[in-house]
Design an enzyme around this catalytic site. Structure first.
Site, PDB file in Angstrom:
ATOM      1  N   CYS A 144     -25.399  -4.060 -57.361  1.00  0.00           N
ATOM      2  CA  CYS A 144     -25.030  -5.271 -58.084  1.00  0.00           C
ATOM      3  C   CYS A 144     -23.544  -5.249 -58.436  1.00  0.00           C
ATOM      4  CB  CYS A 144     -25.860  -5.425 -59.351  1.00  0.00           C
ATOM      5  SG  CYS A 144     -27.554  -5.979 -59.032  1.00  0.00           S
TER       6      CYS A 144
ATOM      7  N   HIS B  82     -23.210  -9.763 -62.977  1.00  0.00           N
ATOM      8  CA  HIS B  82     -23.634  -9.683 -64.373  1.00  0.00           C
ATOM      9  C   HIS B  82     -22.633  -8.922 -65.227  1.00  0.00           C
ATOM     10  CE1 HIS B  82     -24.932  -5.417 -64.128  1.00  0.00           C
ATOM     11  NE2 HIS B  82     -25.362  -5.717 -62.918  1.00  0.00           N
TER      12      HIS B  82
END
Length: 305
Positions: free
Chosen positions: A202, A183
């Site tokens: 992440c 992301h």
């Protein structure tokens, strides 16, 4: 001996321009600031013995045996280098820095396929982050959650889309048992750091819009169209018509086009763990043992390596 182009015949005691350039080249090959100054980090890297480097190379060769071959079209993330590279016909098409998991939240090795692009994603906050980090901030500074776009939805915290959203403006979804994503991020300064092991696991991307434009281009999306949706603030999920293989790997040694080797720090200690396991048994058994141990610790299904 390692090809740093220092004229050893000249001898002498002077730290001259040629030696400074050689030190800078060494630093670039070892993920150090290439200032030509032999500071503590450079001295530590210089004092790693040839046998230790050989052991590091052997650990990475063992990981290559697990992967064997990579498809010509793929997105490859090297967690150790905190970098990502998009390949088309086995040629690099887009390269970027990433931010990966810190030492308490290691980004796992796994394979998957990119399935969709989400523009203006909301962030469904994991319970652990909400409990340990966000609710304490709210108690210490009442109104913190509301000021940063958080609300309670079905008993859990959710952050609304927007410029301050922790996922940024673009997110890439793929099947994974580990709960990690690729992301964007509003915190751009982290990409300038040499140590980018800073996330909760992440993978934050330096160039998410460029990647989205390439992936969605065959479906009629342009960079301007993506920007228009971003500016609208509306959440839009676009399924990819052709899924792109994703490889999240851990290379602390990478061969370069000129034949040199690029070394990256073994921040997670996985080289040492693998080397110790190899000393006790064969490669295939070692791989399975490591996977079983790591997955048991994470209480997650086995990765697809």
């Amino acid at each position: 001996a390692e090809g740093y182009l220092v004229d050893v015949q000249r001898g002498g005691e002077r730290f001259d321009a040629q030696l400074k350039d050689a030190v800078a080249t060494f630093q670039r090959r070892h993920d150090l600031e290439a200032d030509g100054v032999v500071g503590p980090g450079t001295r530590e890297a210089l004092n790693v013995t040839a046998q230790q480097r050989l052991t590091q190379i052997e650990a990475n060769l063992e990981r290559w045996r697990w992967v064997r071959a990579l498809p010509p079209d793929r997105l490859e993330v090297n967690v150790a280098a905190a970098e990502a590279e998009l390949f088309a016909d086995d040629a690099p098409k887009l390269t970027m820095r990433t931010v990966v998991g810190d030492l308490r939240h290691e980004t796992p090795m796994f394979t998957s396929q990119l399935a969709s692009v989400v523009i203006n994603p909301p962030w469904n906050v994991p319970a652990s982050i909400a409990t340990k980090e966000l609710w304490p901030k709210e108690r210490a500074h009442p109104g913190y959650l509301a000021r940063n776009g958080f609300s309670v939805v079905d008993g859990a915290l959710r952050q609304a889309p927007g410029p301050g959203n922790s996922l940024g403006r673009v997110k890439f979804d793929f099947p994974s048992p580990f709960g990690v994503y690729l992301h964007d991020t509003p915190g751009r300064s982290a990409f300038a750091r040499s140590n980018r092991a800073l996330s909760h696991g992440c993978i934050r991307l330096e160039k998410p819009r460029e990647l989205a434009a390439i992936l969605l281009g065959p479906q009629g999306w342009t960079a301007d169209r993506i920007d228009a949706v971003v500016d609208s603030g509306k959440t839009e999920r676009i399924q990819l018509e052709g899924r792109l293989p994703l490889f999240v790997l851990y290379w602390t040694v990478e061969p370069q086009a000129d034949g040199s080797l690029q070394f990256h720090p073994d921040r997670y200690g996985w080289d040492a763990k693998l080397t110790a396991a190899l000393a006790r048994g064969g490669g295939a058994a070692v791989r399975q043992r490591l996977v079983d141990t790591d997955c048991a610790a994470a209480k997650s299904p086995k990765p697809a390596l």
